[in-house]
Design an enzyme around this catalytic site. Structure first.
Site, PDB file in Angstrom:
ATOM      1  N   GLU A  34      -6.626   4.559   7.917  1.00 26.92           N
ATOM      2  CA  GLU A  34      -6.496   6.003   7.665  1.00 26.92           C
ATOM      3  C   GLU A  34      -7.797   6.574   7.095  1.00 26.92           C
ATOM      4  O   GLU A  34      -8.140   7.730   7.331  1.00 26.92           O
ATOM      5  CB  GLU A  34      -5.282   6.258   6.748  1.00 26.92           C
ATOM      6  CG  GLU A  34      -3.987   6.088   7.538  1.00 26.92           C
ATOM      7  CD  GLU A  34      -2.839   5.455   6.768  1.00 26.92           C
ATOM      8  OE1 GLU A  34      -2.799   5.550   5.534  1.00 26.92           O
ATOM      9  OE2 GLU A  34      -1.966   4.851   7.430  1.00 26.92           O
ATOM     10  N   HIS A  90      -9.550   1.153   5.069  1.00 23.26           N
ATOM     11  CA  HIS A  90      -8.217   1.261   5.675  1.00 23.26           C
ATOM     12  C   HIS A  90      -8.302   2.173   6.902  1.00 23.26           C
ATOM     13  O   HIS A  90      -9.088   3.115   6.933  1.00 23.26           O
ATOM     14  CB  HIS A  90      -7.225   1.823   4.655  1.00 23.26           C
ATOM     15  CG  HIS A  90      -5.819   1.824   5.176  1.00 23.26           C
ATOM     16  ND1 HIS A  90      -5.336   2.823   5.986  1.00 23.26           N
ATOM     17  CD2 HIS A  90      -4.819   0.918   5.059  1.00 23.26           C
ATOM     18  CE1 HIS A  90      -4.084   2.534   6.326  1.00 23.26           C
ATOM     19  NE2 HIS A  90      -3.752   1.374   5.776  1.00 23.26           N
ATOM     20  N   SER A 107       3.344  -2.298  10.184  1.00 24.54           N
ATOM     21  CA  SER A 107       4.804  -2.316  10.365  1.00 24.54           C
ATOM     22  C   SER A 107       5.467  -3.635   9.972  1.00 24.54           C
ATOM     23  O   SER A 107       6.468  -4.021  10.578  1.00 24.54           O
ATOM     24  CB  SER A 107       5.157  -1.945  11.817  1.00 24.54           C
ATOM     25  OG  SER A 107       4.759  -0.616  12.093  1.00 24.54           O
ATOM     26  N   GLU A 150      -5.385  -5.161  10.517  1.00 27.14           N
ATOM     27  CA  GLU A 150      -4.312  -4.200  10.763  1.00 27.14           C
ATOM     28  C   GLU A 150      -4.572  -3.470  12.085  1.00 27.14           C
ATOM     29  O   GLU A 150      -5.349  -2.493  12.117  1.00 27.14           O
ATOM     30  CB  GLU A 150      -4.250  -3.167   9.640  1.00 27.14           C
ATOM     31  CG  GLU A 150      -3.999  -3.755   8.274  1.00 27.14           C
ATOM     32  CD  GLU A 150      -3.501  -2.683   7.312  1.00 27.14           C
ATOM     33  OE1 GLU A 150      -2.338  -2.746   6.929  1.00 27.14           O
ATOM     34  OE2 GLU A 150      -4.279  -1.776   6.986  1.00 27.14           O
ATOM     35  N   GLY A 181       2.390   2.063  10.773  1.00 28.11           N
ATOM     36  CA  GLY A 181       3.307   3.190  10.641  1.00 28.11           C
ATOM     37  C   GLY A 181       4.053   3.535  11.914  1.00 28.11           C
ATOM     38  O   GLY A 181       4.693   4.580  12.003  1.00 28.11           O
ATOM     39  N   GLY A 220       2.877  -1.080   4.285  1.00 24.85           N
ATOM     40  CA  GLY A 220       2.978   0.338   3.929  1.00 24.85           C
ATOM     41  C   GLY A 220       4.431   0.709   3.711  1.00 24.85           C
ATOM     42  O   GLY A 220       4.990   0.504   2.628  1.00 24.85           O
ATOM     43  N   GLY A 221       5.064   1.212   4.752  1.00 25.27           N
ATOM     44  CA  GLY A 221       6.427   1.751   4.676  1.00 25.27           C
ATOM     45  C   GLY A 221       7.411   0.860   3.927  1.00 25.27           C
ATOM     46  O   GLY A 221       8.114   1.328   3.012  1.00 25.27           O
ATOM     47  N   ASN A 245       0.872  -1.168   0.000  1.00 25.18           N
ATOM     48  CA  ASN A 245       0.000   0.000   0.000  1.00 25.18           C
ATOM     49  C   ASN A 245       0.915   1.226   0.000  1.00 25.18           C
ATOM     50  O   ASN A 245       1.506   1.543   1.026  1.00 25.18           O
ATOM     51  CB  ASN A 245      -0.895  -0.040   1.255  1.00 25.18           C
ATOM     52  CG  ASN A 245      -1.698   1.237   1.437  1.00 25.18           C
ATOM     53  OD1 ASN A 245      -1.759   2.073   0.545  1.00 25.18           O
ATOM     54  ND2 ASN A 245      -2.310   1.382   2.613  1.00 25.18           N
ATOM     55  N   TRP A 246       1.012   1.857  -1.152  1.00 22.46           N
ATOM     56  CA  TRP A 246       1.960   2.972  -1.278  1.00 22.46           C
ATOM     57  C   TRP A 246       1.428   4.274  -0.697  1.00 22.46           C
ATOM     58  O   TRP A 246       2.127   5.284  -0.686  1.00 22.46           O
ATOM     59  CB  TRP A 246       2.358   3.153  -2.762  1.00 22.46           C
ATOM     60  CG  TRP A 246       3.253   2.066  -3.278  1.00 22.46           C
ATOM     61  CD1 TRP A 246       3.840   1.077  -2.526  1.00 22.46           C
ATOM     62  CD2 TRP A 246       3.690   1.855  -4.625  1.00 22.46           C
ATOM     63  NE1 TRP A 246       4.607   0.273  -3.331  1.00 22.46           N
ATOM     64  CE2 TRP A 246       4.540   0.728  -4.626  1.00 22.46           C
ATOM     65  CE3 TRP A 246       3.446   2.514  -5.828  1.00 22.46           C
ATOM     66  CZ2 TRP A 246       5.145   0.232  -5.775  1.00 22.46           C
ATOM     67  CZ3 TRP A 246       4.045   2.030  -6.990  1.00 22.46           C
ATOM     68  CH2 TRP A 246       4.883   0.906  -6.957  1.00 22.46           C
ATOM     69  N   LYS A 247       0.156   4.271  -0.291  1.00 24.26           N
ATOM     70  CA  LYS A 247      -0.459   5.463   0.319  1.00 24.26           C
ATOM     71  C   LYS A 247      -0.206   6.698  -0.564  1.00 24.26           C
ATOM     72  O   LYS A 247      -0.163   6.577  -1.785  1.00 24.26           O
ATOM     73  CB  LYS A 247       0.061   5.647   1.742  1.00 24.26           C
ATOM     74  CG  LYS A 247      -0.123   4.361   2.569  1.00 24.26           C
ATOM     75  CD  LYS A 247       0.109   4.534   4.030  1.00 24.26           C
ATOM     76  CE  LYS A 247      -0.112   3.202   4.727  1.00 24.26           C
ATOM     77  NZ  LYS A 247       0.002   3.289   6.167  1.00 24.26           N
TER      78      LYS A 247
HETATM   79  P1  PGA Z   1       2.843   0.172   7.609  1.00 21.18           P
HETATM   80  O1  PGA Z   1       1.401   0.403   6.942  1.00 21.18           O
HETATM   81  O2  PGA Z   1       3.392  -1.102   7.030  1.00 21.18           O
HETATM   82  O3  PGA Z   1       3.651   1.378   7.220  1.00 21.18           O
HETATM   83  O4  PGA Z   1       2.628   0.067   9.074  1.00 21.18           O
HETATM   84  C1  PGA Z   1       0.518  -0.671   6.765  1.00 21.18           C
HETATM   85  C2  PGA Z   1      -0.791  -0.193   6.205  1.00 21.18           C
HETATM   86  O5  PGA Z   1      -1.244   0.908   6.544  1.00 21.18           O
HETATM   87  O6  PGA Z   1      -1.426  -0.892   5.400  1.00 21.18           O
END
Ligand code: PGA
Length: 253
Positions: free
Chosen positions: A98, A96, A214, A168, A174, A235-236, A9-11
Protein backbone atom coordinates in the site's frame (compact mmCIF):
# COMPACT_ATOMS: atom_id res chain seq x y z
CA UNK A 1 17.44 -21.84 13.08
CA UNK A 2 14.96 -19.35 11.71
CA UNK A 3 12.33 -18.03 14.04
CA UNK A 4 8.66 -17.99 13.15
CA UNK A 5 7.10 -14.54 13.13
CA UNK A 6 3.32 -14.23 13.09
CA UNK A 7 2.42 -10.58 12.62
CA UNK A 8 -0.74 -8.53 12.49
CA UNK A 9 -0.79 -5.41 10.35
CA UNK A 10 -3.77 -3.45 11.60
CA UNK A 11 -3.39 -0.81 8.86
CA UNK A 12 -5.68 2.24 9.40
CA UNK A 13 -8.08 0.40 11.72
CA UNK A 14 -8.92 0.61 15.45
CA UNK A 15 -8.82 3.77 17.57
CA UNK A 16 -6.40 3.74 20.53
CA UNK A 17 -8.97 2.53 23.08
CA UNK A 18 -10.01 -0.35 20.78
CA UNK A 19 -6.39 -1.23 20.02
CA UNK A 20 -5.55 -1.31 23.73
CA UNK A 21 -8.46 -3.64 24.51
CA UNK A 22 -7.60 -5.93 21.58
CA UNK A 23 -3.96 -6.13 22.69
CA UNK A 24 -4.98 -6.94 26.28
CA UNK A 25 -7.25 -9.72 25.04
CA UNK A 26 -4.53 -11.05 22.74
CA UNK A 27 -2.03 -11.21 25.62
CA UNK A 28 -4.47 -13.56 27.38
CA UNK A 29 -5.42 -15.62 24.35
CA UNK A 30 -1.85 -16.50 23.32
CA UNK A 31 -0.44 -17.07 26.81
CA UNK A 32 0.30 -20.74 26.17
CA UNK A 33 2.05 -20.21 22.85
CA UNK A 34 4.92 -22.29 21.55
CA UNK A 35 8.33 -20.88 22.54
CA UNK A 36 9.87 -20.58 19.10
CA UNK A 37 7.04 -18.49 17.71
CA UNK A 38 7.15 -14.71 17.88
CA UNK A 39 3.94 -12.71 17.66
CA UNK A 40 3.89 -9.09 16.62
CA UNK A 41 1.24 -6.44 16.18
CA UNK A 42 1.62 -3.34 14.07
CA UNK A 43 -0.98 -0.77 15.10
CA UNK A 44 -1.25 2.73 13.65
CA UNK A 45 1.18 5.29 15.05
CA UNK A 46 -1.32 6.88 17.44
CA UNK A 47 -2.15 3.47 18.95
CA UNK A 48 1.48 2.50 19.64
CA UNK A 49 1.76 3.90 23.20
CA UNK A 50 -1.50 2.32 24.38
CA UNK A 51 -0.63 -1.03 22.80
CA UNK A 52 2.88 -0.92 24.23
CA UNK A 53 1.36 -0.52 27.70
CA UNK A 54 -1.11 -3.34 27.08
CA UNK A 55 1.54 -5.87 25.98
CA UNK A 56 4.04 -5.05 28.73
CA UNK A 57 5.55 -8.22 30.17
CA UNK A 58 4.04 -10.41 27.42
CA UNK A 59 5.78 -12.12 24.51
CA UNK A 60 4.10 -9.83 21.96
CA UNK A 61 6.40 -7.62 19.92
CA UNK A 62 5.51 -4.14 18.76
CA UNK A 63 5.91 -3.00 15.16
CA UNK A 64 5.16 0.24 13.32
CA UNK A 65 3.69 0.36 9.82
CA UNK A 66 6.09 2.90 8.32
CA UNK A 67 8.86 5.35 9.19
CA UNK A 68 10.53 8.40 7.68
CA UNK A 69 14.09 8.01 6.37
CA UNK A 70 15.38 11.26 7.93
CA UNK A 71 16.55 11.88 11.45
CA UNK A 72 14.28 14.85 12.26
CA UNK A 73 13.21 18.24 11.07
CA UNK A 74 10.72 19.87 8.72
CA UNK A 75 8.83 16.79 7.50
CA UNK A 76 5.24 17.61 8.40
CA UNK A 77 3.13 14.58 9.13
CA UNK A 78 6.05 12.13 9.25
CA UNK A 79 7.26 9.84 12.05
CA UNK A 80 10.95 9.30 12.87
CA UNK A 81 12.87 6.25 14.04
CA UNK A 82 13.68 8.01 17.33
CA UNK A 83 9.97 8.58 17.98
CA UNK A 84 9.27 4.87 17.46
CA UNK A 85 12.22 3.81 19.61
CA UNK A 86 11.16 6.12 22.42
CA UNK A 87 7.80 4.32 22.59
CA UNK A 88 9.52 0.93 22.60
CA UNK A 89 8.85 -0.18 19.02
CA UNK A 90 11.10 -3.03 17.86
CA UNK A 91 10.09 -3.70 14.23
CA UNK A 92 8.98 -1.50 11.35
CA UNK A 93 7.17 -2.55 8.17
CA UNK A 94 8.82 -0.95 5.15
CA UNK A 95 7.75 -1.00 1.52
CA UNK A 96 4.31 -2.45 2.19
CA UNK A 97 2.42 -2.73 -1.09
CA UNK A 98 0.00 0.00 0.00
CA UNK A 99 2.97 2.31 0.54
CA UNK A 100 4.43 1.34 -2.84
CA UNK A 101 1.24 1.58 -4.85
CA UNK A 102 -0.93 4.21 -3.14
CA UNK A 103 1.89 6.45 -1.90
CA UNK A 104 4.31 5.73 -4.76
CA UNK A 105 7.26 4.70 -2.59
CA UNK A 106 10.14 3.59 -4.78
CA UNK A 107 12.72 0.86 -4.18
CA UNK A 108 15.29 3.64 -3.65
CA UNK A 109 13.24 5.34 -0.93
CA UNK A 110 12.46 2.02 0.72
CA UNK A 111 16.18 1.18 0.69
CA UNK A 112 16.96 4.46 2.49
CA UNK A 113 14.36 3.59 5.12
CA UNK A 114 15.70 0.05 5.56
CA UNK A 115 19.26 1.33 6.08
CA UNK A 116 18.13 4.09 8.41
CA UNK A 117 16.02 1.71 10.50
CA UNK A 118 18.98 -0.66 10.86
CA UNK A 119 21.36 2.16 11.76
CA UNK A 120 18.95 3.18 14.50
CA UNK A 121 18.46 -0.35 15.84
CA UNK A 122 14.95 -0.97 14.51
CA UNK A 123 14.29 -4.27 12.74
CA UNK A 124 12.89 -3.70 9.25
CA UNK A 125 10.31 -6.02 7.74
CA UNK A 126 10.97 -5.42 4.04
CA UNK A 127 7.76 -6.13 2.12
CA UNK A 128 7.98 -7.23 -1.50
CA UNK A 129 5.61 -8.76 -4.01
CA UNK A 130 4.40 -8.75 -7.61
CA UNK A 131 1.24 -7.33 -9.15
CA UNK A 132 -1.24 -9.67 -10.85
CA UNK A 133 -0.21 -8.50 -14.32
CA UNK A 134 3.44 -9.12 -13.46
CA UNK A 135 2.65 -12.68 -12.36
CA UNK A 136 0.59 -13.26 -15.50
CA UNK A 137 3.43 -11.94 -17.64
CA UNK A 138 5.84 -14.43 -16.02
CA UNK A 139 7.74 -11.64 -14.24
CA UNK A 140 7.17 -12.73 -10.63
CA UNK A 141 10.75 -13.75 -9.86
CA UNK A 142 12.23 -10.80 -11.72
CA UNK A 143 10.09 -8.31 -9.77
CA UNK A 144 10.83 -9.89 -6.40
CA UNK A 145 14.53 -10.10 -7.21
CA UNK A 146 14.58 -6.41 -8.08
CA UNK A 147 12.71 -5.41 -4.93
CA UNK A 148 15.10 -7.49 -2.81
CA UNK A 149 18.30 -6.34 -4.53
CA UNK A 150 17.29 -2.65 -4.52
CA UNK A 151 15.67 -2.73 -1.09
CA UNK A 152 18.73 -4.35 0.50
CA UNK A 153 21.36 -2.35 -1.40
CA UNK A 154 24.32 -1.61 0.92
CA UNK A 155 22.80 -3.58 3.77
CA UNK A 156 25.65 -5.54 5.34
CA UNK A 157 25.69 -9.28 5.94
CA UNK A 158 25.81 -8.61 9.69
CA UNK A 159 22.70 -6.48 9.53
CA UNK A 160 20.76 -9.26 7.81
CA UNK A 161 20.35 -10.90 11.23
CA UNK A 162 17.89 -8.07 11.99
CA UNK A 163 16.00 -8.05 8.68
CA UNK A 164 12.74 -9.88 8.03
CA UNK A 165 11.33 -10.28 4.51
CA UNK A 166 7.58 -10.37 3.89
CA UNK A 167 6.57 -11.78 0.52
CA UNK A 168 3.11 -10.43 -0.22
CA UNK A 169 1.77 -10.91 -3.73
CA UNK A 170 -0.22 -7.75 -4.37
CA UNK A 171 -3.05 -9.73 -5.97
CA UNK A 172 -3.55 -11.60 -2.69
CA UNK A 173 -3.65 -8.60 -0.34
CA UNK A 174 -7.11 -7.83 0.94
CA UNK A 175 -8.70 -9.78 -1.92
CA UNK A 176 -9.50 -13.06 -0.20
CA UNK A 177 -7.37 -14.76 -2.87
CA UNK A 178 -4.65 -16.39 -0.81
CA UNK A 179 -1.72 -17.84 -2.79
CA UNK A 180 -1.70 -21.63 -2.66
CA UNK A 181 0.98 -23.04 -0.35
CA UNK A 182 2.76 -24.36 -3.46
CA UNK A 183 2.83 -20.99 -5.23
CA UNK A 184 3.94 -19.18 -2.08
CA UNK A 185 6.62 -21.81 -1.40
CA UNK A 186 8.00 -21.71 -4.93
CA UNK A 187 8.22 -17.92 -4.92
CA UNK A 188 9.71 -17.74 -1.44
CA UNK A 189 12.31 -20.40 -2.27
CA UNK A 190 13.32 -18.17 -5.19
CA UNK A 191 13.48 -15.16 -2.85
CA UNK A 192 15.78 -17.13 -0.55
CA UNK A 193 17.93 -17.93 -3.59
CA UNK A 194 18.28 -14.18 -4.22
CA UNK A 195 19.34 -13.70 -0.59
CA UNK A 196 21.83 -16.51 -1.05
CA UNK A 197 23.24 -14.83 -4.18
CA UNK A 198 23.60 -11.60 -2.20
CA UNK A 199 24.84 -12.91 1.16
CA UNK A 200 25.64 -16.61 0.83
CA UNK A 201 23.63 -19.67 1.78
CA UNK A 202 24.24 -19.57 5.55
CA UNK A 203 22.92 -16.05 5.99
CA UNK A 204 20.06 -16.67 3.55
CA UNK A 205 19.02 -19.74 5.53
CA UNK A 206 18.69 -17.67 8.69
CA UNK A 207 16.42 -14.96 7.27
CA UNK A 208 12.77 -15.19 8.29
CA UNK A 209 10.56 -14.89 5.20
CA UNK A 210 6.89 -14.30 5.93
CA UNK A 211 4.03 -14.84 3.56
CA UNK A 212 1.27 -12.23 3.45
CA UNK A 213 -1.93 -11.84 1.48
CA UNK A 214 -5.35 -12.96 2.73
CA UNK A 215 -3.94 -15.34 5.35
CA UNK A 216 -6.74 -16.69 7.55
CA UNK A 217 -7.13 -19.17 10.38
CA UNK A 218 -8.06 -21.78 7.79
CA UNK A 219 -5.20 -21.20 5.31
CA UNK A 220 -2.40 -20.69 7.83
CA UNK A 221 -1.54 -24.35 8.50
CA UNK A 222 -0.98 -25.24 4.85
CA UNK A 223 1.20 -22.18 4.32
CA UNK A 224 3.23 -22.67 7.50
CA UNK A 225 3.93 -26.28 6.53
CA UNK A 226 6.11 -25.13 3.66
CA UNK A 227 9.87 -25.15 4.00
CA UNK A 228 10.47 -21.54 3.06
CA UNK A 229 7.50 -19.94 4.83
CA UNK A 230 8.57 -18.77 8.27
CA UNK A 231 5.65 -16.66 9.30
CA UNK A 232 2.70 -14.61 8.20
CA UNK A 233 1.93 -10.93 7.81
CA UNK A 234 -1.79 -10.72 8.33
CA UNK A 235 -4.13 -7.81 7.60
CA UNK A 236 -7.86 -8.49 7.75
CA UNK A 237 -7.74 -11.63 9.91
CA UNK A 238 -5.47 -9.92 12.47
CA UNK A 239 -8.43 -7.73 13.44
CA UNK A 240 -10.37 -10.75 14.67
CA UNK A 241 -9.15 -12.05 18.01
CA UNK A 242 -10.12 -15.69 17.48
CA UNK A 243 -8.73 -15.86 13.96
CA UNK A 244 -5.44 -14.17 14.84
CA UNK A 245 -5.01 -16.33 17.93
CA UNK A 246 -5.46 -19.44 15.80
CA UNK A 247 -2.99 -18.05 13.26
CA UNK A 248 -0.40 -17.52 16.01
CA UNK A 249 -1.05 -21.10 17.14
CA UNK A 250 -0.68 -22.60 13.67
CA UNK A 251 -0.06 -26.30 13.19
CA UNK A 252 2.26 -27.80 10.65
CA UNK A 253 0.40 -30.41 8.66
P1 PGA B 1 -4.58 -9.10 4.18
O1 PGA B 1 -3.39 -8.02 4.29
O2 PGA B 1 -4.25 -10.21 5.13
O3 PGA B 1 -5.82 -8.35 4.57
O4 PGA B 1 -4.60 -9.57 2.77
C1 PGA B 1 -2.06 -8.44 4.37
C2 PGA B 1 -1.13 -7.25 4.38
O5 PGA B 1 -1.41 -6.25 3.71
O6 PGA B 1 -0.09 -7.27 5.05
Amino acid sequence: MRKYLMAGNWKMNLVPSEAKKFAEDLVKSIKDLDKDVEVMICPSFVCLPAVKEAIKGSIIKLGAQNMNENEKGAFTGEISADMLLDIGVEYVLLGHSERRHIYKETDQLINKKVKYALAKGLKPVLCIGELLEEREAGKTDEVNRRQLVEGLKDVSANDMANVVIAYEPVWAIGTGKVATPEIAEETQANCRKVLSDLYGQTIANNVTIQYGGSVTDTSVDGLMSQKNIDGALVGGASLKLDAFTRIAKFNKV
